[in-house]
Design a protein around this motif. Structure first.
Motif, PDB file in Angstrom:
ATOM      1  N   GLU A  74       0.796  -1.569 -15.749  1.00  0.00           N
ATOM      2  CA  GLU A  74       0.111  -2.849 -15.984  1.00  0.00           C
ATOM      3  C   GLU A  74      -1.368  -2.582 -16.227  1.00  0.00           C
ATOM      4  OE1 GLU A  74      -0.521  -6.051 -17.132  1.00  0.00           O
ATOM      5  OE2 GLU A  74       1.419  -6.271 -16.131  1.00  0.00           O
ATOM      6  N   LEU A  75      -1.859  -3.033 -17.382  1.00  0.00           N
ATOM      7  CA  LEU A  75      -3.256  -2.831 -17.745  1.00  0.00           C
ATOM      8  C   LEU A  75      -4.095  -4.094 -17.596  1.00  0.00           C
ATOM      9  CD1 LEU A  75      -2.680  -0.665 -20.945  1.00  0.00           C
ATOM     10  CD2 LEU A  75      -3.226   0.124 -18.626  1.00  0.00           C
ATOM     11  N   ARG A  76      -3.453  -5.222 -17.292  1.00  0.00           N
ATOM     12  CA  ARG A  76      -4.186  -6.485 -17.138  1.00  0.00           C
ATOM     13  C   ARG A  76      -4.676  -6.627 -15.694  1.00  0.00           C
ATOM     14  NH1 ARG A  76       0.071 -10.693 -18.379  1.00  0.00           N
ATOM     15  NH2 ARG A  76       1.316  -9.127 -17.344  1.00  0.00           N
ATOM     16  N   LYS A  77      -5.974  -6.699 -15.536  1.00  0.00           N
ATOM     17  CA  LYS A  77      -6.577  -6.780 -14.199  1.00  0.00           C
ATOM     18  C   LYS A  77      -6.219  -8.081 -13.501  1.00  0.00           C
ATOM     19  CE  LYS A  77     -10.425  -4.486 -16.358  1.00  0.00           C
ATOM     20  NZ  LYS A  77     -10.083  -4.775 -17.731  1.00  0.00           N
ATOM     21  N   ARG A  78      -6.085  -9.141 -14.269  1.00  0.00           N
ATOM     22  CA  ARG A  78      -5.820 -10.466 -13.704  1.00  0.00           C
ATOM     23  C   ARG A  78      -4.355 -10.879 -13.860  1.00  0.00           C
ATOM     24  NH1 ARG A  78     -10.494 -13.093 -12.283  1.00  0.00           N
ATOM     25  NH2 ARG A  78     -12.404 -12.176 -13.039  1.00  0.00           N
ATOM     26  N   CYS A  79      -3.488  -9.892 -13.992  1.00  0.00           N
ATOM     27  CA  CYS A  79      -2.052 -10.151 -14.080  1.00  0.00           C
ATOM     28  C   CYS A  79      -1.624 -10.936 -12.840  1.00  0.00           C
ATOM     29  CB  CYS A  79      -1.310  -8.819 -14.140  1.00  0.00           C
ATOM     30  SG  CYS A  79       0.465  -8.951 -13.955  1.00  0.00           S
ATOM     31  N   VAL A  99       6.701  -5.743  -6.839  1.00  0.00           N
ATOM     32  CA  VAL A  99       6.478  -4.405  -6.295  1.00  0.00           C
ATOM     33  C   VAL A  99       5.373  -3.735  -7.103  1.00  0.00           C
ATOM     34  CG1 VAL A  99       7.505  -2.138  -5.860  1.00  0.00           C
ATOM     35  CG2 VAL A  99       8.859  -4.217  -5.517  1.00  0.00           C
ATOM     36  N   ILE A 100       4.365  -3.249  -6.391  1.00  0.00           N
ATOM     37  CA  ILE A 100       3.222  -2.594  -7.019  1.00  0.00           C
ATOM     38  C   ILE A 100       3.255  -1.119  -6.638  1.00  0.00           C
ATOM     39  CG2 ILE A 100       0.705  -2.474  -7.090  1.00  0.00           C
ATOM     40  CD1 ILE A 100       0.758  -5.505  -6.382  1.00  0.00           C
ATOM     41  N   GLU A 101       3.080  -0.266  -7.639  1.00  0.00           N
ATOM     42  CA  GLU A 101       3.008   1.170  -7.385  1.00  0.00           C
ATOM     43  C   GLU A 101       1.588   1.627  -7.677  1.00  0.00           C
ATOM     44  OE1 GLU A 101       4.828   5.424  -8.942  1.00  0.00           O
ATOM     45  OE2 GLU A 101       5.573   3.555  -9.800  1.00  0.00           O
ATOM     46  N   PHE A 102       1.000   2.323  -6.713  1.00  0.00           N
ATOM     47  CA  PHE A 102      -0.370   2.832  -6.873  1.00  0.00           C
ATOM     48  C   PHE A 102      -0.509   4.092  -6.037  1.00  0.00           C
ATOM     49  CE2 PHE A 102      -4.866   2.899  -5.447  1.00  0.00           C
ATOM     50  CZ  PHE A 102      -5.452   3.126  -6.683  1.00  0.00           C
ATOM     51  N   ASN A 103      -1.024   5.131  -6.657  1.00  0.00           N
ATOM     52  CA  ASN A 103      -1.330   6.375  -5.952  1.00  0.00           C
ATOM     53  C   ASN A 103      -0.093   6.970  -5.277  1.00  0.00           C
ATOM     54  OD1 ASN A 103      -3.330   8.236  -5.555  1.00  0.00           O
ATOM     55  ND2 ASN A 103      -4.100   7.318  -3.675  1.00  0.00           N
ATOM     56  N   GLY A 104       1.058   6.860  -5.929  1.00  0.00           N
ATOM     57  CA  GLY A 104       2.288   7.442  -5.399  1.00  0.00           C
ATOM     58  C   GLY A 104       2.943   6.649  -4.283  1.00  0.00           C
ATOM     59  N   GLU A 105       2.412   5.465  -3.979  1.00  0.00           N
ATOM     60  CA  GLU A 105       2.985   4.623  -2.927  1.00  0.00           C
ATOM     61  C   GLU A 105       3.438   3.299  -3.526  1.00  0.00           C
ATOM     62  OE1 GLU A 105       0.989   5.422   1.223  1.00  0.00           O
ATOM     63  OE2 GLU A 105      -0.545   4.892  -0.240  1.00  0.00           O
ATOM     64  N   TYR A 106       4.371   2.649  -2.841  1.00  0.00           N
ATOM     65  CA  TYR A 106       4.903   1.368  -3.291  1.00  0.00           C
ATOM     66  C   TYR A 106       4.528   0.282  -2.291  1.00  0.00           C
ATOM     67  CZ  TYR A 106       7.676   4.078  -6.553  1.00  0.00           C
ATOM     68  OH  TYR A 106       8.064   4.925  -7.555  1.00  0.00           O
ATOM     69  N   PHE A 107       4.225  -0.895  -2.831  1.00  0.00           N
ATOM     70  CA  PHE A 107       3.827  -2.031  -2.010  1.00  0.00           C
ATOM     71  C   PHE A 107       4.559  -3.260  -2.517  1.00  0.00           C
ATOM     72  CE2 PHE A 107       0.498   1.052  -2.347  1.00  0.00           C
ATOM     73  CZ  PHE A 107       0.119   1.264  -1.031  1.00  0.00           C
ATOM     74  N   TYR A 147      -5.784  -7.270  -9.231  1.00  0.00           N
ATOM     75  CA  TYR A 147      -6.892  -6.518  -8.642  1.00  0.00           C
ATOM     76  C   TYR A 147      -7.187  -6.992  -7.220  1.00  0.00           C
ATOM     77  CZ  TYR A 147     -10.584 -10.061  -9.151  1.00  0.00           C
ATOM     78  OH  TYR A 147     -11.371 -11.179  -9.021  1.00  0.00           O
ATOM     79  N   LYS A 148      -6.926  -8.261  -6.941  1.00  0.00           N
ATOM     80  CA  LYS A 148      -7.147  -8.798  -5.593  1.00  0.00           C
ATOM     81  C   LYS A 148      -6.132  -8.231  -4.607  1.00  0.00           C
ATOM     82  CE  LYS A 148      -9.268 -13.114  -7.098  1.00  0.00           C
ATOM     83  NZ  LYS A 148      -9.142 -14.581  -7.138  1.00  0.00           N
ATOM     84  N   VAL A 149      -4.907  -8.009  -5.066  1.00  0.00           N
ATOM     85  CA  VAL A 149      -3.885  -7.422  -4.193  1.00  0.00           C
ATOM     86  C   VAL A 149      -4.301  -6.019  -3.779  1.00  0.00           C
ATOM     87  CG1 VAL A 149      -1.478  -6.691  -4.009  1.00  0.00           C
ATOM     88  CG2 VAL A 149      -2.036  -8.813  -5.192  1.00  0.00           C
ATOM     89  N   GLY A 185      -4.583   2.630 -16.224  1.00  0.00           N
ATOM     90  CA  GLY A 185      -3.139   2.836 -16.201  1.00  0.00           C
ATOM     91  C   GLY A 185      -2.605   3.476 -14.935  1.00  0.00           C
ATOM     92  N   TYR A 186      -3.341   3.377 -13.831  1.00  0.00           N
ATOM     93  CA  TYR A 186      -2.908   3.967 -12.569  1.00  0.00           C
ATOM     94  C   TYR A 186      -2.041   3.025 -11.727  1.00  0.00           C
ATOM     95  CZ  TYR A 186      -6.450   7.508 -13.540  1.00  0.00           C
ATOM     96  OH  TYR A 186      -7.199   8.499 -14.127  1.00  0.00           O
ATOM     97  N   VAL A 187      -1.804   1.812 -12.210  1.00  0.00           N
ATOM     98  CA  VAL A 187      -1.074   0.809 -11.427  1.00  0.00           C
ATOM     99  C   VAL A 187       0.151   0.335 -12.217  1.00  0.00           C
ATOM    100  CG1 VAL A 187      -1.237  -1.432 -10.274  1.00  0.00           C
ATOM    101  CG2 VAL A 187      -3.242   0.070 -10.360  1.00  0.00           C
ATOM    102  N   ALA A 188       1.282   0.246 -11.516  1.00  0.00           N
ATOM    103  CA  ALA A 188       2.496  -0.281 -12.133  1.00  0.00           C
ATOM    104  C   ALA A 188       2.959  -1.496 -11.327  1.00  0.00           C
ATOM    105  CB  ALA A 188       3.596   0.774 -12.154  1.00  0.00           C
ATOM    106  N   VAL A 189       3.485  -2.480 -12.040  1.00  0.00           N
ATOM    107  CA  VAL A 189       4.036  -3.676 -11.404  1.00  0.00           C
ATOM    108  C   VAL A 189       5.498  -3.778 -11.818  1.00  0.00           C
ATOM    109  CG1 VAL A 189       3.906  -6.187 -11.234  1.00  0.00           C
ATOM    110  CG2 VAL A 189       1.804  -4.856 -11.412  1.00  0.00           C
ATOM    111  N   ASN A 190       6.365  -3.816 -10.833  1.00  0.00           N
ATOM    112  CA  ASN A 190       7.813  -3.897 -11.075  1.00  0.00           C
ATOM    113  C   ASN A 190       8.292  -2.816 -12.043  1.00  0.00           C
ATOM    114  OD1 ASN A 190       7.953  -6.130  -9.340  1.00  0.00           O
ATOM    115  ND2 ASN A 190       7.503  -7.531 -11.007  1.00  0.00           N
TER     116      ASN A 190
END
Length: 115
Positions: free
Chosen positions: A53-58, A65-73, A22-24, A44-49
């Protein structure tokens, strides 16, 4: 069989790893605050690798690589991994306060009255 795909990802530089997911999202200015970040993750709007990912403190590390809102970071961190000591070691550092019995309390209050 996993299939590799190539995507463009924006870099998110963090100063420490691991860092909570969540901090990222907050650092990358993808959300307006921590509550919004936690909500997006839990819904469930965020994917990691590539995995939802449903864990806020993952814990997120350099290269994840984080996917959110159709973009990759992609998370970038040049600092070494800083793991917290196991809970046993943390518990040993805290020393319990001296126990005060009722008898001790009475003598303390009597001493205070004499002053």
């Amino acid at each position: 069989m996993s299939e590799e795909i190539e995507v463009e990802a924006l870099e998110v530089e963090v100063s420490v790893q691991p860092i909570e997911l969540y901090k990222v999202l907050k650092i990358a200015n993808l959300v307006s605050g921590g509550g919004e970040a936690k909500y997006a993750i839990s819904e469930g709007y965020v994917a990691v690798n590539g995995e939802i990912e449903l864990r806020k403190r993952c814990k997120i590390y350099d290269g994840d690589v984080i996917e959110f809102n159709g973009e990759y970071f992609v998370v970038i961190c040049d600092q070494p991994v800083q793991e917290a000591p196991p809970r046993e070691q943390q518990a040993n550092k805290v020393e319990p306060a001296a126990k005060v019995t009722k008898k001790d309390k009475k003598s303390i209050s009597a001493q205070n009255k004499e002053k």
